[in-house]
Design a protein around this motif. Structure first.
Motif, short mmCIF file in Angstrom:
data_model
loop_
_atom_site.label_atom_id
_atom_site.label_comp_id
_atom_site.label_asym_id
_atom_site.label_seq_id
_atom_site.Cartn_x
_atom_site.Cartn_y
_atom_site.Cartn_z
N VAL A 30 0.87 -1.18 0.00
CA VAL A 30 0.00 0.00 0.00
C VAL A 30 0.90 1.23 0.00
N ALA A 66 -4.07 6.73 -1.34
CA ALA A 66 -3.40 5.44 -1.32
C ALA A 66 -3.71 4.63 -2.57
N THR A 102 -2.97 0.34 -3.93
CA THR A 102 -2.55 -0.98 -3.48
C THR A 102 -2.19 -1.87 -4.65
#
Length: 246
Positions: free
Chosen positions: A136, A144, A146
């Motif tokens: 992440v 963010a 991932t």
């Protein structure tokens, strides 16, 4: 392309209003939803205009304006080595993320770590298998992204116990513990020269710091017994001595 969802709730509180006209400031079509969701595809500052009309009261109108800042999103990416995996060799995670400032690694075996830079990270798996590892990546605005991929590992079950340690000092040798791979259960007992049990552990992650009931134990030789079972179904028993040095 930068993608950001902006939920536009309660820019203005309206009672009795039946028509809404949202101009999001990026050239997109006007929305007539009460609580619209809008997708901005570029970073920047946008001025949002809201026009509200009460159709039941002679078309009374009110309007408001608010500016928002749309920040970019990071992009998480990584690769691993060695490829193919090698027995009892740590996996190196190569971070190739962009536009990020800090990172959280999840290795898929209930272990994780946080880093403040894009430096490579090493992780030693304890069992043969396929683990879903994830990275992440965060930017300075809290956005963010991932990235996940399967990581294959090869582990040859084995164990060992160091023969000496130096409690009370800094570094790896300040605590003595069982070293090994593929250990699924164990029972490790350490005795002083009088045969008194001074330490017991059921996991390689718990080592002895050289104390008993909080009291530092004297310099000397301590005996141990170790029983362990591995993930391939095999078992082993080991006996030996540990020298406590101060």
């Amino acid at each position: 392309m930068v993608v950001l969802l902006i939920m536009l709730f309660s820019i203005i509180r309206l009672l009795g209003v039946s028509s809404f006209f949202w101009d999001f400031g990026d050239g997109s079509p006007v929305s007539t939803d009460m609580y619209p969701t809008h997708l901005y595809t570029d970073t920047g500052t946008y001025t949002i205009h809201l026009l509200a009309i009460d159709n039941g009261s002679c078309n009374v109108r009110d309007s408001t304006v608010q500016s928002i800042q749309v920040h970019g999103s990071p992009m998480a990416a990584f690769s691993t080595t060695p490829q193919p995996p090698e027995y009892n060799t740590p996996t190196v995670f190569h971070n190739s993320s962009t536009d990020a400032s800090h990172y959280t690694w999840y290795f898929g075996d209930n272990d994780s770590t946080d880093t403040q830079s894009a430096e490579n990270v090493k992780h030693q798996y304890q069992f043969t298998g396929t683990f879903n590892a994830c990275l992440v990546a965060y930017n300075q605005y809290g956005c963010a992204d991932t990235a996940c991929q399967d990581v294959e590992t090869l582990i040859n079950p084995l164990l060992d116990v160091p023969n000496a340690f130096t409690p009370g000092r800094f570094g790896e040798n300040s605590i003595i513990s069982v070293k090994g791979f593929g250990i699924i259960s164990m029972n490790w007992k350490i005795y002083n020269r009088y045969g008194q049990l001074v330490f017991q552990s059921n996991t390689p992650y718990q080592g002895w710091d050289g104390t008993y009931n909080g009291v530092p134990q004297p310099i000397g030789v301590y005996a141990y017994t170790l029983e362990a079972a591995f993930d391939d179904g095999t078992k082993t028993t080991k006996r030996g001595d540990i020298t406590l040095i101060r």
